[in-house]
Design an enzyme around this catalytic site. Structure first.
Site, short mmCIF file in Angstrom:
data_model
loop_
_atom_site.label_atom_id
_atom_site.label_comp_id
_atom_site.label_asym_id
_atom_site.label_seq_id
_atom_site.Cartn_x
_atom_site.Cartn_y
_atom_site.Cartn_z
N TYR A 108 0.86 -1.18 0.00
CA TYR A 108 0.00 0.00 0.00
C TYR A 108 0.90 1.23 0.00
CZ TYR A 108 -3.24 3.59 1.49
OH TYR A 108 -3.99 4.74 1.56
N GLU A 196 -3.52 7.50 -4.15
CA GLU A 196 -3.44 6.22 -3.44
C GLU A 196 -3.17 5.11 -4.44
OE1 GLU A 196 -6.14 4.50 0.02
OE2 GLU A 196 -7.00 4.11 -1.94
#
Ligand code: GDP
Ligand code: MN
Length: 390
Positions: A108, A196
């Site tokens: 992530y 993101e």
């Protein structure tokens, strides 16, 4: 402002961040053709302004173009409901077809504007993928944070620290250092509130790649990026939000049944708090801004009435630059035009307040005047209760 995953990937690609080869389709036949082009083995991804698609059935790995077409047929027009869409979901109008990639590891990586420190904050985790929310909840120690000093910018050693924390070594680690620095540059230059990448993957062949990407632009920087509005997909927005935008009003949809017209963001927040305190649930709020005109107030009021969850309207306006009689005229004009019989409570103060109140009380509308914020909130709650009992 949101954009789609495929647009976000285009931008990242411009910053040398590798993304899978892909194509956007608007029909199931286009999905099939794109799948053929990718060699059949590909990933079909619904493009909506929300994440959590994987778990909601919006992402599928297929082996053949026919299978891709079938899934395309199933997806187009379907409403996907994910934890990020709200209960009403978002309809799929575009589909991204990408070459399938063999994933070795999922990470992530994101960069977001941290309001508390007023700095960009880099967030990384070696346990990326569709369960990142659970990782954050259950093992927050696995999430690495870095606040970036705007004066020095992101230093290579800081990026390297993050790459090492992700467990990377050798050339992939150096690739990651570069990728993180490019990500920061992208966030700065494109005025992003959020980028993101989840998951950022290491492929079996040993390359880093952004498998998913989400970008949110800072609306306050729109004047620097004239091309951004053209990137909007209106099918993903609330139609009332679009009409509000046309009149330069900000409309925010909420989940209750009291429509709220206010001027100024601070007053809007206070109004929502007080309504809640009195047991009411706001359906939305519409900020008409400072120096509004009668026409703008009328448009705002009509937009609120078009929200089919609205059972009553609460107006809370301070007439500083704006005169209260003008506000009253706008409300009366709009409510009469659409023959509104819903309960309305108006709390206003400031210039020409007495004239404004008089106009409202003589209008024949189902309206009451709130003498102050608390009085207004309790009145709209009482009027709604009376209506449900009757
Ligand atoms: P989200 O659920 O909306 O965040 O959608 P993602 O784009 O992140 O897709 C969900 C998951 O699908 C990812 O976390 C990956 O594990 C998987 N996925 C996406 N693309 C590929 C691919 O090309 N190959 C493989 N094997 N998995 C993929
Ligand atoms: Mn994702």
């Amino acid at each position: 402002m949101n954009i789609h995953e495929y647009q976000a990937k285009d931008i990242l690609n411009g910053y040398f961040i590798p993304v899978p080869r892909g194509r956007v389709a608007l029909t199931a036949d286009q999905v099939e053709r794109a799948a053929k082009e990718m060699g059949g083995h590909c990933v079909i991804k619904a493009q909506i302004y929300a994440g959590g698609r994987g778990k909601a059935g919006g992402v599928k790995l297929v082996q053949h173009p026919e299978q891709a077409q079938e899934f395309g047929k199933e997806l187009f027009g379907k409403k996907l409901i994910t934890p990020q869409t709200g209960p009403e979901g978002l309809r799929v109008r575009r589909i991204l077809i990408e070459e399938a990639v063999e994933i070795a590891r999922e990470f992530y990586l994101s960069i977001t504007l941290d309001r508390e420190s007023s700095r960009f904050c880099l967030i990384a985790s070696a346990e990326g993928g569709i369960d990142i929310e659970e990782v954050a909840r259950n093992s927050p120690d696995k999430i690495h944070l870095l606040n970036i000093d705007p004066f020095t910018g992101l230093q290579p050693f800081q990026a390297r620290k993050i790459a090492i924390a992700l467990g990377l070594t050798g050339t992939v680690c150096e690739d990651c250092v570069e990728l993180i620095q490019n990500l920061y540059r992208c966030a700065l230059e494109k005025d992003c509130l959020l980028i993101e990448i989840n998951p950022l993957v290491e492929t079996k062949a040993g390359w880093l790649m952004a498998m998913d990407a989400k970008i949110n632009f800072d609306d306050n920087a729109m004047f620097r990026h004239r091309e951004y509005p053209d990137m909007l997909d209106y099918s993903q927005l609330d139609p009332l939000e679009i009409s509000a935008g046309k009149y330069d009003l900000s409309y925010i949809k909420l989940t209750g049944n009291v429509g709220c017209m206010v001027n100024g963001a601070g007053l809007a927040m206070a109004t929502l708090d007080v309504l809640k305190e009195f047991g009411a649930e706001p359906a939305n709020f519409l900020d008409v801004g400072g120096g509004s005109t009668r026409e703008k107030v009328a448009e705002a009021f009509k937009i609120i009435l078009q929200d089919c969850d609205v059972r009553g309207v609460f107006v809370n306006i301070f007439g500083g630059i704006m005169r209260c009689d003008v506000i009253a005229q706008g409300i009366i004009e709009a409510a009469s035009e659409v023959q509104c019989r819903l309960p309305i409570v108006v709390r206003m103060d400031g210039s020409t307040v007495e004239e404004g109140k008089k106009l409202l009380l003589e209008s024949g509308l189902n309206v009451q005047i709130g003498e102050n914020l608390g009085d207004g909130a309790s009145k709209i709650v009482a009027m709604l209760l009376k209506k449900t009992v009757a």
